[in-house]
Design a protein around this motif. Structure first.
Motif, PDB file in Angstrom:
ATOM      1  N   ALA A 402     -85.924 -19.952 -78.251  1.00  0.00           N
ATOM      2  CA  ALA A 402     -85.946 -18.925 -79.293  1.00  0.00           C
ATOM      3  C   ALA A 402     -86.860 -19.328 -80.451  1.00  0.00           C
ATOM      4  N   MET A 403     -86.773 -20.579 -80.847  1.00  0.00           N
ATOM      5  CA  MET A 403     -87.627 -21.054 -81.931  1.00  0.00           C
ATOM      6  C   MET A 403     -89.099 -21.019 -81.536  1.00  0.00           C
ATOM      7  N   ASN A 404     -89.411 -21.463 -80.322  1.00  0.00           N
ATOM      8  CA  ASN A 404     -90.796 -21.424 -79.854  1.00  0.00           C
ATOM      9  C   ASN A 404     -91.279 -19.991 -79.668  1.00  0.00           C
ATOM     10  N   GLY A 405     -90.391 -19.112 -79.175  1.00  0.00           N
ATOM     11  CA  GLY A 405     -90.784 -17.713 -79.014  1.00  0.00           C
ATOM     12  C   GLY A 405     -91.120 -17.061 -80.333  1.00  0.00           C
ATOM     13  N   LEU A 406     -90.333 -17.354 -81.375  1.00  0.00           N
ATOM     14  CA  LEU A 406     -90.630 -16.813 -82.697  1.00  0.00           C
ATOM     15  C   LEU A 406     -91.960 -17.332 -83.215  1.00  0.00           C
ATOM     16  N   ALA A 407     -92.204 -18.619 -83.025  1.00  0.00           N
ATOM     17  CA  ALA A 407     -93.463 -19.191 -83.499  1.00  0.00           C
ATOM     18  C   ALA A 407     -94.660 -18.609 -82.737  1.00  0.00           C
ATOM     19  N   ILE A 408     -94.508 -18.427 -81.425  1.00  0.00           N
ATOM     20  CA  ILE A 408     -95.602 -17.845 -80.637  1.00  0.00           C
ATOM     21  C   ILE A 408     -95.850 -16.397 -81.059  1.00  0.00           C
ATOM     22  N   TYR A 409     -94.773 -15.656 -81.343  1.00  0.00           N
ATOM     23  CA  TYR A 409     -94.935 -14.278 -81.824  1.00  0.00           C
ATOM     24  C   TYR A 409     -95.704 -14.251 -83.135  1.00  0.00           C
ATOM     25  N   LEU A 410     -95.333 -15.137 -84.073  1.00  0.00           N
ATOM     26  CA  LEU A 410     -96.042 -15.181 -85.352  1.00  0.00           C
ATOM     27  C   LEU A 410     -97.499 -15.603 -85.155  1.00  0.00           C
ATOM     28  N   ARG A 411     -97.735 -16.557 -84.242  1.00  0.00           N
ATOM     29  CA  ARG A 411     -99.108 -16.991 -83.981  1.00  0.00           C
ATOM     30  C   ARG A 411     -99.947 -15.847 -83.439  1.00  0.00           C
ATOM     31  N   ASN A 412     -99.417 -15.092 -82.495  1.00  0.00           N
ATOM     32  CA  ASN A 412    -100.170 -13.965 -81.938  1.00  0.00           C
ATOM     33  C   ASN A 412    -100.353 -12.840 -82.951  1.00  0.00           C
ATOM     34  N   LYS A 413     -99.365 -12.669 -83.819  1.00  0.00           N
ATOM     35  CA  LYS A 413     -99.459 -11.624 -84.806  1.00  0.00           C
ATOM     36  C   LYS A 413    -100.566 -11.887 -85.821  1.00  0.00           C
TER      37      LYS A 413
END
Length: 418
Positions: A402-413
């Motif tokens: 979950a933590m990595n998914g949030l970070a990847i979402y922010l990175r792509n955003k």
């Protein structure tokens, strides 16, 4: 004759065909070796996940036994009218609810030993607090079974426990269902009533302190070293030191936190504040290195164009360079935070291995974290803690994903393409 004229161009000779076959054979071997390495890695990963799921999913279930208690015939001698107001806990503490529960179990299931969990009476006490009128009648409870009955319900108990479970099942007095308490309670000495919420909340608070300290300091350090620092021997020493700190064993940071934060600054022991500060020291070098590499990857033309239209140096950095470098910076942050989330050694050094029976209320309260909780449960001798350890590992993996998914979402955003 030129050298070009001497180069053989007849690819149909036996010698050239043999060379071509050897090249293709070497390429096939390399591809097979690579495919074998991938399949071997996938097999190990699948084995790990299947083993964790097989053992851990049972940790999210709990076996309960039906128990009928006749409070009117018991020796509690409590008046429901007295269980009002702020003195309820004091009134309940003065009576032997545990003895009443045990006597009722021995009467109803004569000959069955070790039937209920040692903490089963706590659920009865909570029921009395919620509804004091049950003291005047017979009430039916579903109470947590002991660990050896719980293990027998899952097909791995001793013969004596299997016989007791079969007797309960024949009387329709036992059931197994989802254990919501595992996700809402803290640590305990009884594996049937332990929960992961205390350690999970401790990890959340510790990670919050870590990211609040490591991210801004790491990013600003990377910006200064890459955009403002002069190129001299002192800068070179700082760069070498940062690179070396990224490879220092984590237990060294634990010793540093013990010496500075606890012994010198006298901060609270076993608190998320101290744990977050220690992990921030460990994570910062990774963020600095990743941040510098991301800033370097921004084309110089972006800076030149911004300066050419009159932007100041700080406007160039914060309006153009940092937004373009942010995806790379977040990648380094993901790596650093994932490493910090799974660390145990530095937190053991600062005392975050204490027995915490209540979830922490803030960053200065005593707490533990998921990896340390897993370590403590794995050292228990009770069979019931084995599946709880695997269940805690599943929670840790979900938290990490979950933590990595949030970070990847922010990175792509925030990613920008040019």
């Amino acid at each position: 004759m030129s050298d070009i004229a001497r180069i053989p161009t007849d690819w149909k000779t036996d010698a050239m065909q043999r060379r071509i076959r050897r090249r293709y054979a070497a390429e096939r071997r390399f591809r097979l070796i690579g495919l074998g390495a991938v399949l071997l890695s996938a097999a190990f990963l699948a084995f790990l996940l299947i083993t964790m799921m097989a053992n851990g999913l049972r940790g999210f279930t709990q076996t309960e036994v039906r128990l009928d208690i006749d409070f009117a015939a018991s020796d509690l001698f409590l008046d429901p009218a007295t269980l009002q107001g702020p003195n309820v806990d004091r009134a309940l503490a003065s009576v032997n609810i545990d003895g009443v529960v045990r006597n009722a179990a021995e009467t109803q299931y004569e000959g069955v030993s070790r039937l209920l969990s040692d903490a089963a009476w706590l659920r009865v006490r909570e029921a009395i607090k919620d509804d004091p009128s049950i003291l005047t009648r017979t009430e039916t409870f579903w109470l947590p079974a002991s660990d050896h009955i719980d293990v027998a319900a899952k097909g791995e108990g001793a013969p004596e426990a299997e016989a007791a479970y079969d007797r309960l099942q024949a009387a329709e007095a036992v059931k197994t269902g989802f254990n919501g308490r595992f996700l809402s309670a803290a640590d305990a000495t009884d594996p049937t009533v332990v929960g992961i919420w205390g350690a999970l909340k401790g990890s959340l608070l510790t990670m919050a302190v870590t990211i609040a300290l490591a991210f801004p300091i790491g990013v600003l350090s990377a910006v200064y070293l890459e955009e403002y620092a002069a190129r001299n021997r002192w800068t070179d020493m700082i760069e070498v030191s940062i690179n070396n700190l990224a490879a220092v064993p984590s237990i060294i940071f634990g010793l540093l936190g013990l010496a500075v934060f606890l012994n010198f600054m006298h901060l609270p022991r076993s608190a998320p504040l101290v744990g977050g500060m220690v992990l921030a020291l460990m994570t910062m070098p990774v963020i600095v290195i990743a941040g510098r590499n991301a800033i370097k990857s921004v084309p110089p033309s972006i800076r030149d164009a911004a300066l050419g239209i009159g932007a100041s140096r700080i406007q160039v950095v914060f309006h153009h360079v940092l937004p373009l470098a942010l995806p790379g910076i977040l990648t380094g942050t993901i790596i650093g935070m994932a490493r910090a989330l799974g660390e145990t050694a530095p937190l053991l050094m600062i005392g975050m291995r204490a027995f915490i029976a209540t979830p922490p209320g803030g960053i200065t309260d005593p707490a533990t974290v998921l990896p340390v909780q897993i370590y403590l449960w794995s050292d228990e001798v009770s069979r019931g803690f084995v599946e709880k350890t695997s269940a805690a590992i599943i929670v840790l993996l979900i938290f990490l994903l979950a933590m990595n998914g949030l970070a990847i979402y922010l990175r792509n955003k925030f990613e920008r393409r040019w």
